[in-house]
Design an enzyme around this catalytic site. Structure first.
Site, PDB file in Angstrom:
ATOM      1  N   CYS A   1      10.827  -3.716  -1.223  1.00 19.65           N
ATOM      2  CA  CYS A   1      12.067  -3.614  -0.442  1.00 19.65           C
ATOM      3  C   CYS A   1      12.136  -4.719   0.613  1.00 19.65           C
ATOM      4  O   CYS A   1      13.202  -5.272   0.891  1.00 19.65           O
ATOM      5  CB  CYS A   1      12.160  -2.255   0.241  1.00 19.65           C
ATOM      6  SG  CYS A   1      12.268  -0.839  -0.881  1.00 19.65           S
TER       7      CYS A   1
ATOM      8  N   CYS B   1       8.011   0.459   1.711  1.00 19.17           N
ATOM      9  CA  CYS B   1       8.175  -0.137   0.377  1.00 19.17           C
ATOM     10  C   CYS B   1       8.042  -1.658   0.447  1.00 19.17           C
ATOM     11  O   CYS B   1       8.908  -2.343   1.007  1.00 19.17           O
ATOM     12  CB  CYS B   1       9.531   0.275  -0.201  1.00 19.17           C
ATOM     13  SG  CYS B   1      10.029  -0.641  -1.666  1.00 19.17           S
TER      14      CYS B   1
END
Length: 309
Positions: free
Chosen positions: A51, A48
């Site tokens: 993230c 991600c």
């Protein structure tokens, strides 16, 4: 859901502020841990991109809070069973990063996606405020709680109201005032008080607990005859509606443990019945009680064992 009049939140040891979480440690690190210090849970994954941006910013903000909050990082790929169970209980984990704040064993705030550092600080500041007050009105809160426990409901309401005049964002006082009116049988007035809550405390655990108490009080007003419902369940144990109604009637009669037992049995028989009504009702009962109540602790463990089975 924090007890009223707790005073300042405890500080976490410096080396224990940020850690990786697992299914095995989630209960201790997040649920039980947030009863002492607010806990931020960062749901992320290695693939991600956002993230990777958000994670270091969160860690910096948590470190800057100097022990007033902790952070637990959950890799949703490694902890798929935990993420699935939490999603089943209502956490929106369909996209990441998702950041959920816990206070008093319950989720109280959240956001999704990468956000600017300034918004992260605002998020943490709100969480710190939910975690405890500045201690200045602790004695008055304690006195008001004692009045309420002793049945001096009007005096308690007046004391809670006076605290709110000095500190309008005091969640403990607002919850206490609403509970005082509940004790007087004034359900609509109690709900009206909560509807005036400032945005900063609208999701505070104290207020969520009273909302659950209000919901249960309204159910109690419409509860059916206990003996008739018990007979219906005994005559046909597969009658899920009768069992659900029987549980509501038991709770209205003050038989909370028995109500929980019936709802757990209903969940065991058919967890999806009526869109998960048994689980939703259990959560309402748990939220209305103190987090450390034996009924809550045992009930949550039994429910979790069924979910993870």
């Amino acid at each position: 859901m924090l007890e009223l009049g707790q005073g300042q939140a405890k500080s976490a040891p410096a080396g224990d502020l940020i850690k990786d979480g697992t299914e095995a440690t989630f209960m201790a690190d997040v649920i039980e841990g947030s009863r002492e210090v607010p806990v931020i849970v960062d749901f992320w994954a290695t693939w991600c991109g956002p993230c990777k941006t958000l994670g270091p910013m969160l860690e910096a903000a948590v470190t800057a809070a100097k022990g007033k909050v902790r952070m637990v990082k959950i890799d949703v790929d490694r902890e798929q069973r935990l993420a699935g169970a939490l999603a089943q209980q209502g956490l929106p984990l369909q996209s990441i990063p998702t950041v959920v704040a816990f206070v008093g064993g319950r989720p109280v705030d959240m956001f999704q996606g990468a956000i600017p550092q300034g918004q992260i600080k605002e998020f943490i500041d709100r969480l710190v405020a939910m975690g405890g007050d500045d201690g200045g009105l602790a004695e008055a809160l304690e006195a008001a709680e004692a009045m309420l426990a002793e049945g001096a409901v009007v005096d308690a309401a007046q004391t809670f109201a006076a605290i709110l005049e000095e500190e309008p964002e005091n969640a403990a006082a607002m919850a206490g005032l609403a509970r005082a009116h509940l004790a007087m049988g004034e359900i609509d007035k109690a709900e009206g008080i909560l509807n005036t809550a400032p945005q900063a405390i609208v999701a505070a655990p104290e207020l969520e607990a009273v909302r659950a108490q209000i919901a249960l009080a309204r159910q109690a007003a419409n509860a059916g005859p206990l003996a008739d419902l018990q007979a219906a369940v005994e005559a046909n144990p597969a009658d899920h509606q009768a069992r659900f109604d029987y549980a509501q009637a038991l709770h209205a009669a003050g038989k909370v443990q028995e109500a929980v037992d019936e709802l757990l049995e209903l969940f065991r028989r058919d967890r999806e019945w009526n869109e998960g009504a048994a689980k939703a009702q259990l959560f309402t009962i748990f939220e209305a009680l103190k987090p450390q109540d034996p009924i809550v602790l045992t009930g949550r463990r039994r429910l979790s064992s069924m979910i993870f089975a």
